[in-house]
Design a protein around this motif. Sequence first.
Motif, mmCIF file in Angstrom:
data_model
loop_
_atom_site.group_PDB
_atom_site.id
_atom_site.type_symbol
_atom_site.label_atom_id
_atom_site.label_comp_id
_atom_site.label_asym_id
_atom_site.label_seq_id
_atom_site.Cartn_x
_atom_site.Cartn_y
_atom_site.Cartn_z
ATOM 1 N N LEU A 1 0.838 -1.202 0.000
ATOM 2 C CA LEU A 1 0.000 0.000 0.000
ATOM 3 C C LEU A 1 0.872 1.250 0.000
ATOM 4 O O LEU A 1 0.661 2.171 -0.797
ATOM 5 C CB LEU A 1 -0.934 0.008 1.216
ATOM 6 C CG LEU A 1 -1.715 1.310 1.462
ATOM 7 C CD1 LEU A 1 -2.634 1.633 0.289
ATOM 8 C CD2 LEU A 1 -2.507 1.213 2.764
ATOM 9 N N TYR B 1 0.342 9.314 2.011
ATOM 10 C CA TYR B 1 -0.011 8.101 2.742
ATOM 11 C C TYR B 1 -0.909 8.476 3.920
ATOM 12 O O TYR B 1 -0.619 9.414 4.655
ATOM 13 C CB TYR B 1 1.257 7.396 3.263
ATOM 14 C CG TYR B 1 0.925 6.116 3.981
ATOM 15 C CD1 TYR B 1 0.629 4.982 3.249
ATOM 16 C CD2 TYR B 1 0.852 6.074 5.355
ATOM 17 C CE1 TYR B 1 0.288 3.801 3.886
ATOM 18 C CE2 TYR B 1 0.507 4.902 6.000
ATOM 19 C CZ TYR B 1 0.229 3.774 5.253
ATOM 20 O OH TYR B 1 -0.130 2.620 5.885
ATOM 21 N N ARG C 1 -6.424 4.753 5.293
ATOM 22 C CA ARG C 1 -6.391 3.676 4.290
ATOM 23 C C ARG C 1 -5.786 2.415 4.884
ATOM 24 O O ARG C 1 -6.258 1.310 4.628
ATOM 25 C CB ARG C 1 -5.577 4.108 3.070
ATOM 26 C CG ARG C 1 -6.258 5.134 2.207
ATOM 27 C CD ARG C 1 -5.376 5.512 1.031
ATOM 28 N NE ARG C 1 -5.992 6.539 0.221
ATOM 29 C CZ ARG C 1 -5.318 7.492 -0.387
ATOM 30 N NH1 ARG C 1 -4.003 7.556 -0.287
ATOM 31 N NH2 ARG C 1 -5.943 8.389 -1.120
ATOM 32 N N GLU C 2 -4.725 2.592 5.670
ATOM 33 C CA GLU C 2 -4.085 1.438 6.298
ATOM 34 C C GLU C 2 -5.051 0.729 7.247
ATOM 35 O O GLU C 2 -5.112 -0.503 7.268
ATOM 36 C CB GLU C 2 -2.829 1.865 7.063
ATOM 37 C CG GLU C 2 -2.117 0.689 7.703
ATOM 38 C CD GLU C 2 -0.850 1.084 8.449
ATOM 39 O OE1 GLU C 2 -0.565 0.423 9.467
ATOM 40 O OE2 GLU C 2 -0.145 2.015 8.011
ATOM 41 N N LEU D 1 -7.660 -1.185 5.209
ATOM 42 C CA LEU D 1 -7.028 -2.372 4.638
ATOM 43 C C LEU D 1 -6.791 -3.432 5.716
ATOM 44 O O LEU D 1 -7.067 -4.615 5.499
ATOM 45 C CB LEU D 1 -5.716 -1.996 3.952
ATOM 46 C CG LEU D 1 -4.953 -3.124 3.249
ATOM 47 C CD1 LEU D 1 -5.804 -3.837 2.210
ATOM 48 C CD2 LEU D 1 -3.679 -2.585 2.613
ATOM 49 N N LEU E 1 -8.516 1.516 -2.499
ATOM 50 C CA LEU E 1 -7.901 0.196 -2.315
ATOM 51 C C LEU E 1 -8.343 -0.790 -3.396
ATOM 52 O O LEU E 1 -7.559 -1.619 -3.843
ATOM 53 C CB LEU E 1 -8.222 -0.349 -0.919
ATOM 54 C CG LEU E 1 -7.604 0.427 0.244
ATOM 55 C CD1 LEU E 1 -8.205 -0.029 1.569
ATOM 56 C CD2 LEU E 1 -6.084 0.292 0.250
ATOM 57 N N LEU F 1 -5.763 -3.946 -4.109
ATOM 58 C CA LEU F 1 -5.429 -4.538 -2.815
ATOM 59 C C LEU F 1 -6.652 -5.201 -2.176
ATOM 60 O O LEU F 1 -6.524 -6.041 -1.299
ATOM 61 C CB LEU F 1 -4.850 -3.477 -1.869
ATOM 62 C CG LEU F 1 -3.455 -2.985 -2.249
ATOM 63 C CD1 LEU F 1 -3.027 -1.840 -1.343
ATOM 64 C CD2 LEU F 1 -2.435 -4.115 -2.194
ATOM 65 N N SER G 1 -10.103 -8.722 1.241
ATOM 66 C CA SER G 1 -8.706 -8.506 0.882
ATOM 67 C C SER G 1 -8.353 -9.336 -0.341
ATOM 68 O O SER G 1 -8.860 -10.444 -0.521
ATOM 69 C CB SER G 1 -7.811 -8.919 2.055
ATOM 70 O OG SER G 1 -6.474 -9.028 1.647
#
Length: 147
Positions: A11, A22, A26-27, A30, A70, A75, A90
């Motif tokens: 990512l 970044y 988003r992290e 995910l 994503l 991803l 995922s």
Amino acid sequence: MVDNEEIIEELKKIVKQKGLKYTEQREIVLSILINAEDHLTAEEVYNEIKKQYPDTNIGIATVYRALSFLEEVDLIVSINFGTDGKKYESNAKSHHDHLICTSCGKIVEFLDDEIEKRQDRIAKKNKFKITSHSMQLYGTCEDCTQN
């Protein structure tokens, strides 16, 4: 199987390549999907964030934007339920196909070697190189059929 850290690094690499900033949001989105056992709607992802990251201030609009990004960078993948929206998972799981109940929304993952081989034979026969595929079979599950 790819571990969570490798996916998060992927990512970060994609975001950098696209010249984007970044974001932790988003992290987190995910991470929720990487660790989910089921396919989740945007609302379910949002609820999981509230449960697992109570100090994080992520709104539902941010969840939708993160899911869209994503999915765009491959991803995560989604299954479309028409007017009922999408469910996400995922992309790190090994390949599988889906049986989807149009009544209750239940999703069953399956892999059938014969189907995979047949797809390869059809592609070869037609001088076609498969780069990816997704199979979704729609119907009603046993519980819904009996009701």
